[in-house]
Enzyme design. Structure first.
Site, PDB file in Angstrom:
ATOM      1  N   SER A  73       0.783  -1.235   0.000  1.00 39.08           N
ATOM      2  CA  SER A  73       0.000   0.000   0.000  1.00 39.08           C
ATOM      3  C   SER A  73       0.811   1.279   0.000  1.00 39.08           C
ATOM      4  O   SER A  73       0.234   2.364  -0.102  1.00 39.08           O
ATOM      5  CB  SER A  73      -0.958   0.016   1.191  1.00 39.08           C
ATOM      6  OG  SER A  73      -2.045  -0.830   0.940  1.00 39.08           O
ATOM      7  N   PHE A 151     -10.765 -12.963  -0.932  1.00 38.28           N
ATOM      8  CA  PHE A 151      -9.616 -13.005  -0.032  1.00 38.28           C
ATOM      9  C   PHE A 151      -9.092 -14.429   0.127  1.00 38.28           C
ATOM     10  O   PHE A 151      -7.881 -14.677   0.045  1.00 38.28           O
ATOM     11  CB  PHE A 151      -9.988 -12.423   1.332  1.00 38.28           C
ATOM     12  CG  PHE A 151      -8.817 -12.331   2.277  1.00 38.28           C
ATOM     13  CD1 PHE A 151      -8.038 -11.191   2.310  1.00 38.28           C
ATOM     14  CD2 PHE A 151      -8.493 -13.396   3.112  1.00 38.28           C
ATOM     15  CE1 PHE A 151      -6.945 -11.103   3.174  1.00 38.28           C
ATOM     16  CE2 PHE A 151      -7.406 -13.316   3.967  1.00 38.28           C
ATOM     17  CZ  PHE A 151      -6.631 -12.165   3.995  1.00 38.28           C
ATOM     18  N   TYR A 191     -10.908   2.521   5.540  1.00 43.24           N
ATOM     19  CA  TYR A 191      -9.843   2.208   4.578  1.00 43.24           C
ATOM     20  C   TYR A 191     -10.371   1.218   3.539  1.00 43.24           C
ATOM     21  O   TYR A 191     -10.902   0.165   3.881  1.00 43.24           O
ATOM     22  CB  TYR A 191      -8.662   1.607   5.336  1.00 43.24           C
ATOM     23  CG  TYR A 191      -7.385   1.481   4.554  1.00 43.24           C
ATOM     24  CD1 TYR A 191      -6.472   2.524   4.498  1.00 43.24           C
ATOM     25  CD2 TYR A 191      -7.065   0.295   3.899  1.00 43.24           C
ATOM     26  CE1 TYR A 191      -5.283   2.400   3.805  1.00 43.24           C
ATOM     27  CE2 TYR A 191      -5.883   0.162   3.205  1.00 43.24           C
ATOM     28  CZ  TYR A 191      -4.993   1.220   3.161  1.00 43.24           C
ATOM     29  OH  TYR A 191      -3.809   1.093   2.465  1.00 43.24           O
ATOM     30  N   SER A 192     -10.220   1.560   2.267  1.00 42.63           N
ATOM     31  CA  SER A 192     -10.752   0.724   1.197  1.00 42.63           C
ATOM     32  C   SER A 192      -9.804   0.708   0.013  1.00 42.63           C
ATOM     33  O   SER A 192      -9.517   1.750  -0.576  1.00 42.63           O
ATOM     34  CB  SER A 192     -12.128   1.241   0.756  1.00 42.63           C
ATOM     35  OG  SER A 192     -12.587   0.515  -0.376  1.00 42.63           O
ATOM     36  N   ASN A 193      -9.327  -0.457  -0.354  1.00 39.38           N
ATOM     37  CA  ASN A 193      -8.459  -0.582  -1.515  1.00 39.38           C
ATOM     38  C   ASN A 193      -9.176  -0.226  -2.810  1.00 39.38           C
ATOM     39  O   ASN A 193      -8.543   0.169  -3.789  1.00 39.38           O
ATOM     40  CB  ASN A 193      -7.889  -1.994  -1.583  1.00 39.38           C
ATOM     41  CG  ASN A 193      -6.896  -2.242  -0.471  1.00 39.38           C
ATOM     42  OD1 ASN A 193      -5.907  -1.536  -0.328  1.00 39.38           O
ATOM     43  ND2 ASN A 193      -7.173  -3.234   0.364  1.00 39.38           N
ATOM     44  N   GLY A 328       2.832  -0.832   4.022  1.00 38.83           N
ATOM     45  CA  GLY A 328       2.282  -1.680   2.978  1.00 38.83           C
ATOM     46  C   GLY A 328       2.442  -3.139   3.330  1.00 38.83           C
ATOM     47  O   GLY A 328       3.451  -3.542   3.925  1.00 38.83           O
TER      48      GLY A 328
END
Length: 374
Positions: A73, A151, A191-193, A328
């Site tokens: 990240s 996932f 938090y969102s990818n 990350g």
């Protein structure tokens, strides 16, 4: 990319582990799950490199300063920088609805106002997800990495079988949008990818070039980050590199060096080195990459109630110093880069595993590096 998650505050843990003969980086190593760790620090007194454990459990070679590894990240810091550069050039406005800067097919997938069941949203049809909300993780959009089936298939028990599969950004966005939003746009931080996947698409739509091309032209090349690259769908790491190890949901480690990072995309595909990360964050925090107003916006955590700015977050140490940076995590790797507000004192540290890093060990490392000794 086990979760591409970020940490925001260092808790007050044991800070007395290091001695004159022992570096705190040694406490990041775990005999069963974390084979190796390394730390690169720099300030007015020079550059210091410490390593512990091994880069390769088979050969026993140590981690080297110029080893390439996946930074997860921390990719978001680069994507946010490019987006803010486009804003300074007036190629977009941070308060634009993001749908105006996306391909029509992707824009049509985004939830309309009121889709999350909020009556107030339904009464205010002008309320939409903005570019700013993607940058600050306040869009409310579900993170595709939170999809349980996805996932398990790509970061959990199914990693070995599916590690080389290619993922298109729009397909990852569709995975996210099969779920209802976490909240209405701007309502709260989560938090969102998915947010940064969309920002990667915004960069292409606005410039006509991929986010990787724009990042190379605007950030990587000007700063001479010779060990930094966007691999796209390339599974191998550039040389030199050690190995990367994953627990994939078990206590036994497996080699995760080679994988197709398109499952991370603009949210986390970047490859770099410890020296490059220090150079990147030092330049960013000193104002080399952005004008002062945009850099202030990058560090403005108002929308997230102190937790996240735009591709940067604050880390508050027990000695009351605040650092800025990002971390990350991706299959086989964890890294964090932090620096003082002026970018003159920096540290990057990493482990070659995605097993959880001991929080007290991280606190001890940062306290030893940044907190004045009594």
């Amino acid at each position: 990319m086990t979760a591409l998650t970020c940490a925001v505050t260092v808790s007050a843990g044991s800070a007395g582990r290091d001695t004159a003969a022992r570096s705190p980086v040694q406490d990041l190593v775990s005999p069963r799950t974390v084979p190796g760790a390394a730390q690169l620090s720099q300030d007015a007194h020079g550059v210091r490199f410490h390593t512990a454990g091994v880069a390769d459990v088979r050969t026993g070679r140590p981690i080297r300063p110029t080893d390439r590894f996946r930074v997860g990240s921390i990719t978001k810091t680069v994507i946010a920088t490019v987006t803010l550069q486009l804003a300074t050039e007036r190629k977009l406005n941070l308060d634009d609805p993001v749908s105006t800067h996306l391909p029509a097919a992707t824009a049509a997938l985004l939830p309309c106002p009121g889709d999350n069941g909020s009556d107030s949203d339904s009464r205010d049809p002008g309320r939409r997800i903005t570019v700013r909300q993607l940058l600050t993780h306040t869009s409310g959009l579900f993170s595709y990495t939170d999809d349980r089936a996805f996932f398990r298939r790509f970061f959990g028990p199914g990693f070995t079988a599916h590690r080389f599969e290619t993922h298109k950004p729009d397909a990852l966005v569709r995975t996210a949008l099969t779920h209802p939003p976490y909240a209405a746009p701007g309502e709260r931080y989560r938090y969102s990818n998915t947010d940064y996947l969309l920002l990667g698409m915004v960069i292409r739509q606005v410039t006509g070039h991929s986010y990787a091309t724009e990042a190379h032209r605007r950030v990587i090349a000007p700063l001479r980050l010779t060990g930094t690259s966007f691999p796209g769908t390339r599974a191998g790491l550039p040389s030199p590199h050690g190995r990367a190890y994953t627990t994939t949901g078990s206590s036994r480690t497996a080699d995760a060096t080679d994988l197709n990072p398109s499952s991370a995309g603009a949210a986390g595909e970047l490859v770099s080195t410890l020296p490059d990360l220090n150079r990147l964050f030092g330049a960013l925090l000193r104002g080399t990459l952005l004008p002062a107003p945009e850099l202030r916006q990058m560090r403005d955590t108002t929308d997230s109630y102190g937790r996240y700015g735009m591709g940067l977050f604050p880390v508050r140490l027990p000695c009351h110093r605040t650092l800025w940076g990002h971390n990350g995590e991706i299959s086989g790797s964890y890294v964090q880069t932090l620096g003082t507000t002026d970018g003159r004192h920096l540290v990057s540290y990493r482990v070659n595993s995605d097993a959880p890093v001991d929080a007290a060990a991280e606190t001890a490392l940062l306290t030893a590096e940044f907190c004045p000794k009594a």
